[in-house]
Motif scaffolding. Sequence first.
Motif, PDB file in Angstrom:
ATOM      1  N   THR A  15      39.245   3.908  -8.956  1.00 34.10           N
ATOM      2  CA  THR A  15      38.487   4.303  -9.588  1.00 34.10           C
ATOM      3  C   THR A  15      37.322   4.443  -8.100  1.00 34.10           C
ATOM      4  O   THR A  15      36.277   5.150  -8.245  1.00 34.10           O
ATOM      5  CB  THR A  15      37.445   3.150  -9.987  1.00 34.10           C
ATOM      6  OG1 THR A  15      37.885   1.818  -9.443  1.00 34.10           O
ATOM      7  CG2 THR A  15      38.105   2.834 -11.667  1.00 34.10           C
ATOM      8  N   ARG A  16      37.817   4.312  -6.765  1.00 41.36           N
ATOM      9  CA  ARG A  16      36.498   3.894  -5.650  1.00 41.36           C
ATOM     10  C   ARG A  16      35.585   3.486  -5.637  1.00 41.36           C
ATOM     11  O   ARG A  16      34.229   3.927  -5.412  1.00 41.36           O
ATOM     12  CB  ARG A  16      37.053   5.297  -5.168  1.00 41.36           C
ATOM     13  CG  ARG A  16      37.959   6.635  -4.831  1.00 41.36           C
ATOM     14  CD  ARG A  16      37.692   7.821  -4.201  1.00 41.36           C
ATOM     15  NE  ARG A  16      38.161   8.973  -3.837  1.00 41.36           N
ATOM     16  CZ  ARG A  16      38.176   8.529  -2.717  1.00 41.36           C
ATOM     17  NH1 ARG A  16      38.091   7.696  -1.635  1.00 41.36           N
ATOM     18  NH2 ARG A  16      39.538   9.134  -2.021  1.00 41.36           N
ATOM     19  N   ARG A  17      35.457   2.055  -6.652  1.00 40.48           N
ATOM     20  CA  ARG A  17      34.498   1.671  -6.330  1.00 40.48           C
ATOM     21  C   ARG A  17      34.723   0.449  -6.179  1.00 40.48           C
ATOM     22  O   ARG A  17      35.987  -0.588  -6.359  1.00 40.48           O
ATOM     23  CB  ARG A  17      34.105   1.883  -8.096  1.00 40.48           C
ATOM     24  CG  ARG A  17      34.118   2.935  -8.834  1.00 40.48           C
ATOM     25  CD  ARG A  17      32.106   3.528  -8.301  1.00 40.48           C
ATOM     26  NE  ARG A  17      31.056   2.805  -8.819  1.00 40.48           N
ATOM     27  CZ  ARG A  17      29.994   2.732  -8.524  1.00 40.48           C
ATOM     28  NH1 ARG A  17      28.820   2.902  -7.861  1.00 40.48           N
ATOM     29  NH2 ARG A  17      29.376   1.348  -9.153  1.00 40.48           N
ATOM     30  N   VAL A  18      33.557  -0.425  -6.117  1.00 42.55           N
ATOM     31  CA  VAL A  18      34.120  -2.213  -5.548  1.00 42.55           C
ATOM     32  C   VAL A  18      33.077  -2.961  -6.331  1.00 42.55           C
ATOM     33  O   VAL A  18      32.000  -2.442  -7.177  1.00 42.55           O
ATOM     34  CB  VAL A  18      33.034  -2.347  -4.549  1.00 42.55           C
ATOM     35  CG1 VAL A  18      33.149  -3.917  -3.608  1.00 42.55           C
ATOM     36  CG2 VAL A  18      34.104  -1.361  -3.173  1.00 42.55           C
ATOM     37  N   ALA A  19      33.998  -3.920  -6.824  1.00 45.70           N
ATOM     38  CA  ALA A  19      33.346  -4.848  -8.248  1.00 45.70           C
ATOM     39  C   ALA A  19      32.852  -6.072  -7.106  1.00 45.70           C
ATOM     40  O   ALA A  19      33.938  -6.726  -6.376  1.00 45.70           O
ATOM     41  CB  ALA A  19      34.394  -5.216  -9.316  1.00 45.70           C
ATOM     42  N   GLU A  20      31.863  -6.380  -7.301  1.00 42.86           N
ATOM     43  CA  GLU A  20      31.832  -7.605  -6.598  1.00 42.86           C
ATOM     44  C   GLU A  20      31.249  -8.794  -7.590  1.00 42.86           C
ATOM     45  O   GLU A  20      30.441  -8.971  -8.545  1.00 42.86           O
ATOM     46  CB  GLU A  20      30.020  -7.148  -5.835  1.00 42.86           C
ATOM     47  CG  GLU A  20      29.819  -6.082  -4.874  1.00 42.86           C
ATOM     48  CD  GLU A  20      30.408  -7.618  -3.423  1.00 42.86           C
ATOM     49  OE1 GLU A  20      30.848  -8.442  -3.445  1.00 42.86           O
ATOM     50  OE2 GLU A  20      30.815  -6.051  -1.951  1.00 42.86           O
ATOM     51  N   TYR A  21      31.697 -10.140  -6.746  1.00 44.35           N
ATOM     52  CA  TYR A  21      31.666 -11.045  -7.509  1.00 44.35           C
ATOM     53  C   TYR A  21      31.410 -12.309  -6.717  1.00 44.35           C
ATOM     54  O   TYR A  21      30.283 -13.494  -6.950  1.00 44.35           O
ATOM     55  CB  TYR A  21      32.611 -11.717  -8.197  1.00 44.35           C
ATOM     56  CG  TYR A  21      33.413 -10.726  -8.846  1.00 44.35           C
ATOM     57  CD1 TYR A  21      33.186 -11.419 -10.599  1.00 44.35           C
ATOM     58  CD2 TYR A  21      34.311  -9.553  -8.907  1.00 44.35           C
ATOM     59  CE1 TYR A  21      33.791 -10.062 -11.232  1.00 44.35           C
ATOM     60  CE2 TYR A  21      34.522  -8.768  -9.971  1.00 44.35           C
ATOM     61  CZ  TYR A  21      34.637  -9.048 -11.375  1.00 44.35           C
ATOM     62  OH  TYR A  21      35.389  -8.999 -12.496  1.00 44.35           O
ATOM     63  N   PRO A  24      32.188   1.827  -2.465  1.00 47.85           N
ATOM     64  CA  PRO A  24      32.886   1.812  -1.052  1.00 47.85           C
ATOM     65  C   PRO A  24      32.009   2.040   0.471  1.00 47.85           C
ATOM     66  O   PRO A  24      31.210   2.783  -0.114  1.00 47.85           O
ATOM     67  CB  PRO A  24      34.049   1.653  -0.759  1.00 47.85           C
ATOM     68  CG  PRO A  24      33.797   3.373  -1.931  1.00 47.85           C
ATOM     69  CD  PRO A  24      33.506   2.734  -3.017  1.00 47.85           C
ATOM     70  N   ASP A  25      31.519   1.319   1.346  1.00 48.88           N
ATOM     71  CA  ASP A  25      31.209   1.411   2.659  1.00 48.88           C
ATOM     72  C   ASP A  25      32.315   2.308   3.377  1.00 48.88           C
ATOM     73  O   ASP A  25      32.844   2.401   3.467  1.00 48.88           O
ATOM     74  CB  ASP A  25      30.408  -0.027   3.119  1.00 48.88           C
ATOM     75  CG  ASP A  25      31.100  -0.963   3.112  1.00 48.88           C
ATOM     76  OD1 ASP A  25      32.611  -0.667   4.233  1.00 48.88           O
ATOM     77  OD2 ASP A  25      30.818  -1.843   3.441  1.00 48.88           O
ATOM     78  N   ALA A  26      31.367   2.349   4.638  1.00 43.54           N
ATOM     79  CA  ALA A  26      32.259   3.084   5.719  1.00 43.54           C
ATOM     80  C   ALA A  26      33.465   2.182   5.958  1.00 43.54           C
ATOM     81  O   ALA A  26      34.236   2.954   6.383  1.00 43.54           O
ATOM     82  CB  ALA A  26      31.299   4.263   6.767  1.00 43.54           C
ATOM     83  N   ALA A  27      33.488   0.969   6.673  1.00 42.99           N
ATOM     84  CA  ALA A  27      34.859  -0.037   7.260  1.00 42.99           C
ATOM     85  C   ALA A  27      35.068  -0.179   5.595  1.00 42.99           C
ATOM     86  O   ALA A  27      37.153  -0.593   6.585  1.00 42.99           O
ATOM     87  CB  ALA A  27      33.722  -1.533   7.025  1.00 42.99           C
ATOM     88  N   LEU A  37      41.035   1.301   4.610  1.00 46.55           N
ATOM     89  CA  LEU A  37      41.622   0.834   3.297  1.00 46.55           C
ATOM     90  C   LEU A  37      41.948   1.290   2.324  1.00 46.55           C
ATOM     91  O   LEU A  37      42.811   1.274   2.248  1.00 46.55           O
ATOM     92  CB  LEU A  37      40.741  -0.694   3.499  1.00 46.55           C
ATOM     93  CG  LEU A  37      41.876  -1.759   2.639  1.00 46.55           C
ATOM     94  CD1 LEU A  37      42.711  -1.990   3.694  1.00 46.55           C
ATOM     95  CD2 LEU A  37      40.889  -3.048   2.755  1.00 46.55           C
ATOM     96  N   LEU A  38      40.906   1.960   2.303  1.00 48.64           N
ATOM     97  CA  LEU A  38      41.022   2.856   0.675  1.00 48.64           C
ATOM     98  C   LEU A  38      41.893   4.162   0.778  1.00 48.64           C
ATOM     99  O   LEU A  38      42.444   3.652  -1.020  1.00 48.64           O
ATOM    100  CB  LEU A  38      39.175   2.212  -0.190  1.00 48.64           C
ATOM    101  CG  LEU A  38      39.561   3.432  -1.426  1.00 48.64           C
ATOM    102  CD1 LEU A  38      39.987   2.731  -2.031  1.00 48.64           C
ATOM    103  CD2 LEU A  38      38.088   4.343  -1.917  1.00 48.64           C
ATOM    104  N   ASP A  39      41.371   4.454   1.195  1.00 45.42           N
ATOM    105  CA  ASP A  39      42.409   5.837   1.516  1.00 45.42           C
ATOM    106  C   ASP A  39      44.039   5.478   1.736  1.00 45.42           C
ATOM    107  O   ASP A  39      44.626   6.099   0.815  1.00 45.42           O
ATOM    108  CB  ASP A  39      42.045   6.786   2.379  1.00 45.42           C
ATOM    109  CG  ASP A  39      40.543   6.914   2.369  1.00 45.42           C
ATOM    110  OD1 ASP A  39      40.490   7.421   0.929  1.00 45.42           O
ATOM    111  OD2 ASP A  39      40.083   7.742   3.202  1.00 45.42           O
ATOM    112  N   GLU A  40      44.153   4.508   2.282  1.00 47.19           N
ATOM    113  CA  GLU A  40      45.744   4.152   2.750  1.00 47.19           C
ATOM    114  C   GLU A  40      46.958   3.627   1.511  1.00 47.19           C
ATOM    115  O   GLU A  40      47.600   4.245   1.089  1.00 47.19           O
ATOM    116  CB  GLU A  40      46.194   3.764   3.433  1.00 47.19           C
ATOM    117  CG  GLU A  40      47.591   3.381   4.507  1.00 47.19           C
ATOM    118  CD  GLU A  40      46.976   1.861   5.548  1.00 47.19           C
ATOM    119  OE1 GLU A  40      48.392   1.465   5.486  1.00 47.19           O
ATOM    120  OE2 GLU A  40      46.539   1.714   6.440  1.00 47.19           O
TER     121      GLU A  40
END
Length: 725
Positions: A196-202, A212-215, A219-222
Amino acid sequence: MNEKPGAGAAGGPAAVRNVVLVGHSGAGKTTLVETLALAAGATGRAGRVEDGDTLSDQDPIEQRRQRSVQLSLVPLEWRGCRINLLDTPGYADFVGELRAGLRAADAALFVVSAAEDVAGATRAVWEECAAVGMPRALVLTHLDAARADVTTVLRGCGEALGDGDPDAVLPLYLPLYGAAGADGHAPVTGLLGLLTRRVAEYASGERTERDPDAAELPLLDEARGRLIEGIIAESEDETLMDRYLGGEELDVASLVADLETAVARGTFHPVLAAAPVTGSARQGLGTVELLDLLVRGFPAAGERTAPEVTTPDGAPRPPLVCDPAGPLAAEVVKTTSDPYVGRLSLVRVFSGTLRPDEAVHVSGHGLEDRGHADHDVQERVGALSAPSGKQQRPLAQAVAGELACVAKLARAETGDTLSSCGDPLLMAPWTMPDPQLPVAIEAHGKADEDKLSHGLARLVAEDPTMRLEQHPHTGQVVLWCLGEAHAEVALERLRTRYGVRVDTVPYRVPLRETFGGAAAGRGRQVKQSGGHGQFAICEIEVEPLPAGSGVEFVDTVVGGAVPRQFITSVEKGVRAQAAQGVAAGYPLVDVRVTLRDGKAHAVDSSDAAFQAAGALALRDAAGQVRIELLEPVAEVAVLIPDEFVGPVMSDLSGRRGRVVGTEQEEVGDRTWVRAEVPEAEIARYAVDLRSLAHGTGRFTRTYLRHEPMPQQLAAAVRRGPEIGA
């Protein structure tokens, strides 16, 4: 992931997911179940195993102990589907509870601690699920442990559980870490969704989503690229790989659909991460993602192929279909006794609809060797219910695909089939391990002795991995168990549930005696004490026979020295003495006794006198020659990973065993080691092998023959108690 179309609480089998949680002890299965139940609203607060408040009103210590050794059902609702979570014990001694959970479920969720390597026992269960094509997923727990290493554990999961293909086990989400504290430990605060290219924050206690932020993008793409390639490899669309390699951005919905198909087929195994709730939060990290996967990615109850069925007399029947309107076919997967409601049976309905107060046919076959006699009886179903927190929620009915607790089935045992009285059926039994640890028991007192047989019968009816034996030679009552913990729990249940106290005593192996050479003996029974006397004299010769010959009696008397009517009397006396033994009190075998001569009196000879003379003659012959003690030897077959072949062979040799060969298992890096070992040396082998092979080995034993015992051991037996466990 979105809701599966058409799913609803009243959607029948299509709206039911039966999922068994598997993992070694301490991996966090029970905590995960409670976290999911809290997130789905099935309970008002998170229970803790340490507090013992996860399921019922039992004493906290007893609650915790029971959850660790038995199968538990926790149903919950999520996005219109009913999810039945089956929490299984992680201890190897209670693998029977695990097998029952696998039978009742349609998919398996393997719980792996991020702070430990994949356990060998977990790998063995994974291979068992793979053999039957059961869908599987993994969830990583203990993410915040000091030794947690998600990258290493993911690599270990791929190597150990990838069915030969590491890309078959890939993460759907990666954990994100917050700022490190004073101790240098960084907590897990969110999950990075690779598709989904989304971050779930808890971190806030409530689940939120963001980009996702630039940093985080590298990690996401790999990881995302590897995941997409793994999904495409399982896709039925052969053009996807070319399109992806050509740089085309694939539709996420299509990838998710292919992912769900691959998971349901058991060819792709996603990895997720989860952590329990903290503070006042209701959703632990990863719970929403995991619940969505269970609803969308795992198969519905109606998609499972039901076990094979026959009539009770073995005639074939058409395959079952998971249809509420079909013929009734349900199976008892667990039996327990509740102090308040009595006997409860956990039942999986594979076809038809089970209703309260309905007469059903109960069939049970195939476990006679474990003390579970074949039976075909009719019983009336009591109330139906499902666990709901600390209570039981009444059910109006249980349709195909569902699990329900049934009250008051007095005769039904674990593994039995429930079907219509007018159309009785019998399901093929599931595979259960053979209990290999003998525990000899005696009633603690007279009151316990009166209740012992009934209590033991109820105990083995609940647990098909237990076998009850009244040993025909030693006379001991032996409870065969899977391990020490299994035996301890069984004896405790015997005391608390059925009020029977027992004492454990040394297990005795059935020894034998035989003659070490030929010998002659004379028996003289001559008594005169007024009135009718006793007169009988017989002379015999005894010679050893090959193993397995038993006791052979031959009459060669000529001239009527022993009247014909007393020949059988001599034989009775000889055989009675042989059964009692002639040296150390063990049965005499493998000899030929020849009656050569004797004397009789016209008035004082009798049947009793010649029986006594025959016994005396055999004892006299035994005093003229060396008597050998024979011990039982078993054929042992041990299945272990290749890395343990050397240690196992060395250990068997140290037990006076003779290794007769090895054989490579057809699937996997496992080897059968076959040996002939004295029974006295393997009475506790179930415990010792577990330690030697780190819980990854199993073995079978079959009686082979009796062999002469070494003289030093035989001398020790004559001086003291019989050898055994």
